[in-house]
Write a protein that holds these residues in place. Structure first.
Motif, PDB file in Angstrom:
ATOM      1  N   TYR A  29     -14.546-117.882  -8.577  1.00 35.71           N
ATOM      2  CA  TYR A  29     -15.086-116.660  -9.188  1.00 35.71           C
ATOM      3  C   TYR A  29     -15.812-115.878  -8.101  1.00 35.71           C
ATOM      4  CZ  TYR A  29     -14.347-118.449 -13.955  1.00 35.71           C
ATOM      5  OH  TYR A  29     -13.802-118.910 -15.126  1.00 35.71           O
ATOM      6  N   LEU A  30     -15.547-114.576  -8.025  1.00 42.08           N
ATOM      7  CA  LEU A  30     -16.188-113.740  -7.007  1.00 42.08           C
ATOM      8  C   LEU A  30     -16.891-112.546  -7.634  1.00 42.08           C
ATOM      9  CD1 LEU A  30     -13.303-113.422  -4.359  1.00 42.08           C
ATOM     10  CD2 LEU A  30     -15.243-115.026  -4.319  1.00 42.08           C
ATOM     11  N   GLY A  31     -18.004-112.154  -7.027  1.00 39.60           N
ATOM     12  CA  GLY A  31     -18.686-110.929  -7.444  1.00 39.60           C
ATOM     13  C   GLY A  31     -19.713-110.556  -6.397  1.00 39.60           C
ATOM     14  N   ARG A  32     -20.191-109.335  -6.456  1.00 37.75           N
ATOM     15  CA  ARG A  32     -21.250-108.869  -5.549  1.00 37.75           C
ATOM     16  C   ARG A  32     -22.382-108.269  -6.359  1.00 37.75           C
ATOM     17  NH1 ARG A  32     -20.155-107.377   0.137  1.00 37.75           N
ATOM     18  NH2 ARG A  32     -18.022-108.080   0.498  1.00 37.75           N
ATOM     19  N   GLY A  33     -23.559-108.194  -5.775  1.00 36.41           N
ATOM     20  CA  GLY A  33     -24.695-107.616  -6.487  1.00 36.41           C
ATOM     21  C   GLY A  33     -24.915-108.399  -7.770  1.00 36.41           C
ATOM     22  N   GLU A  80     -21.613 -99.208  -6.596  1.00 34.09           N
ATOM     23  CA  GLU A  80     -21.641 -98.830  -5.175  1.00 34.09           C
ATOM     24  C   GLU A  80     -21.014 -99.901  -4.279  1.00 34.09           C
ATOM     25  OE1 GLU A  80     -25.840 -98.262  -4.829  1.00 34.09           O
ATOM     26  OE2 GLU A  80     -26.223-100.431  -4.854  1.00 34.09           O
ATOM     27  N   LEU A  81     -20.780-101.088  -4.814  1.00 34.42           N
ATOM     28  CA  LEU A  81     -20.197-102.164  -4.010  1.00 34.42           C
ATOM     29  C   LEU A  81     -18.711-102.378  -4.309  1.00 34.42           C
ATOM     30  CD1 LEU A  81     -23.180-104.657  -4.362  1.00 34.42           C
ATOM     31  CD2 LEU A  81     -22.590-103.267  -2.361  1.00 34.42           C
ATOM     32  N   TYR A  82     -18.168-101.534  -5.194  1.00 33.96           N
ATOM     33  CA  TYR A  82     -16.774-101.706  -5.624  1.00 33.96           C
ATOM     34  C   TYR A  82     -15.818-101.858  -4.436  1.00 33.96           C
ATOM     35  CZ  TYR A  82     -12.097-100.809  -7.258  1.00 33.96           C
ATOM     36  OH  TYR A  82     -10.754-100.924  -7.475  1.00 33.96           O
ATOM     37  N   ASN A  88     -12.081-107.405  -0.440  1.00 41.56           N
ATOM     38  CA  ASN A  88     -11.951-108.878  -0.461  1.00 41.56           C
ATOM     39  C   ASN A  88     -10.781-109.294  -1.350  1.00 41.56           C
ATOM     40  OD1 ASN A  88     -15.505-108.962  -0.652  1.00 41.56           O
ATOM     41  ND2 ASN A  88     -14.302-109.443   1.169  1.00 41.56           N
ATOM     42  N   VAL A  89     -10.605-108.573  -2.447  1.00 41.53           N
ATOM     43  CA  VAL A  89      -9.518-108.901  -3.375  1.00 41.53           C
ATOM     44  C   VAL A  89      -8.163-108.679  -2.705  1.00 41.53           C
ATOM     45  CG1 VAL A  89      -8.416-108.210  -5.544  1.00 41.53           C
ATOM     46  CG2 VAL A  89     -10.899-108.475  -5.432  1.00 41.53           C
ATOM     47  N   SER A 125     -18.804-112.340  -3.016  1.00 40.25           N
ATOM     48  CA  SER A 125     -17.548-111.940  -2.355  1.00 40.25           C
ATOM     49  C   SER A 125     -17.690-111.883  -0.842  1.00 40.25           C
ATOM     50  CB  SER A 125     -17.096-110.558  -2.819  1.00 40.25           C
ATOM     51  OG  SER A 125     -17.200-110.446  -4.192  1.00 40.25           O
ATOM     52  N   GLY A 126     -18.847-111.457  -0.361  1.00 41.58           N
ATOM     53  CA  GLY A 126     -19.070-111.330   1.075  1.00 41.58           C
ATOM     54  C   GLY A 126     -19.083-112.670   1.797  1.00 41.58           C
TER      55      GLY A 126
END
Ligand code: M6R
Length: 364
Positions: A224-228, A279-281, A287-288, A254-255
């Protein structure tokens, strides 16, 4: 009872529009678009550091709150797992604010951490779902989620209600210390007021999640990935999946992909991506693209704009309502719950009573 639903977990997932709305009603005035917390025995305006302590899913709610409080109130927030916090001799100051998040209000480590903070003269708030629980009675003040009894061992509606209260706490802190303008409070309150209807919309699209779940049920590992604020939702999605489907899952920022986990990627490892148009989209989307190029089977959770902007096509796209990024984590919690649920059903596990787990962890 479970009513029309096959499991308590599914019933509780579907109750979210109602209980998040009930929770908002205790704090949000829709006419003035303002937030009011109950009277606290200390001044929120003078808080200059917040410590949040919890376990499991409640800890992930705390991680989301860190992003919110630091952004809206410009107050430093530290979040810790109760079993680590209570033994690591943390540096705290008398008068600092500590928030303890617990659905049950009985978790042993969280209670011990609360007592430790009380002994050191901290100001304490319990964020609980059970008003008469030990943690609620022990802290200086209790903020209540209105989730109603949660029976499924996997926490679902309690989590989105915790997030709802924490969003209001962030706004209230920012207003109290003068860092959040009234116009922003109004805009964010409006976004919060629309959350219950948005959750209903997501639940109506449940079939889309069910279809991809059959595929995920074959996997041995899932990323599972995500930011913020999407990062704690990735962690929560991974916890939900392992807890009830027994599939190994990991949540990553994700980073961090390039710092190790990308080595795992091949066409056997599904990757679930939490990626609202914020803003991080662009960073997460890039990464995707990298993991799709390495053959990963991506399930991409985003809104209409975010789906349209993704260049390489994922295995599955699940489209969520377009909302203010502030409230996105509350919404994106729902498809990861549904995914875990449908995968578990496809695998035939005991959804409401997963092996080795207790609803309330009253011993350490
Ligand atoms: O009652 P609490 O919120 O203190 O419980 C904390 C964790 O035990 C709990 O969130 C656990 O991780 C859930 N089973 C997650 O679904």
């Amino acid at each position: 009872g479970k009513g029309e639903h096959r499991h308590f977990m599914l019933k509780e997932i579907f109750e979210q529009p109602q209980v998040v709305g009930d929770t908002l009603n205790t704090m949000l005035n829709p006419a003035s678009r303002t937030i009011t917390l109950m009277d606290l025995p200390f001044d929120l305006g003078s808080v200059n550091r917040v410590t949040i302590v919890a376990c499991g899913t409640s800890y992930y709610a705390g991680l989301v709150a860190k992003y919110w409080i630091e952004r809206l109130a410009k107050v430093a927030v530290e979040v810790d797992i109760a079993s680590e916090f209570r033994y690591r001799q943390p540096v705290v100051a008398k008068g600092d604010l500590a928030i303890f998040i617990s659905q049950s209000g009985e978790t042993a480590d969280t209670l011990a951490a609360l007592r430790w903070c009380l002994d050191r003269g901290m100001n304490t708030i319990a964020l609980v779902n059970v008003a008469e629980s030990t943690i609620a009675r022990t802290a200086h003040a209790a903020l209540l989620t209105q989730a109603g009894p949660e029976i499924g061992v996997a926490s679902t509606k309690a989590f989105t209600c915790q997030l709802t209260v924490l969003a209001c706490v962030a706004i209230a802190l920012g207003r109290a210390n003068g860092r959040l303008p009234a116009t922003e409070e109004a805009r964010l309150s409006q976004a919060l007021a629309e959350v219950p209807a948005c959750i209903s919309e997501i639940l109506r699209a449940d079939d889309g999640i069910r279809r991809v779940a059959e595929d995920i049920a074959q996997a041995r590992d899932v990323l599972y990935l995500g930011r913020g604020t999407g990062y704690p939702i990735a962690l929560e999605g991974a916890l939900k999946l392992k807890e009830i489907s027994y599939i190994h899952a990991e949540g990553y920022a994700s980073g961090e992909l390039k710092h190790g986990p990308i080595a795992l990627i091949d066409d056997h490892v599904p990757v679930i991506v939490v990626c609202p148009s914020d803003e991080l989209y662009d960073k997460t989307a890039s990464n995707v693209q990298e993991v799709i190029a390495r053959g990963a089977r991506v399930v991409f959770l985003s809104d209409k704009e975010g789906q349209a902007r993704l260049v390489n096509k994922p295995l599955a796209a699940f489209t969520l309502p377009s909302v203010d990024p502030f409230v996105a984590p509350i919404l994106y919690a729902v498809p990861v719950q549904l995914l875990a649920y449908h995968v578990a059903v496809a695998k035939g596990t005991d959804v409401d009573q997963p092996r080795n787990l207790a609803k309330s962890v009253t011993v350490e």
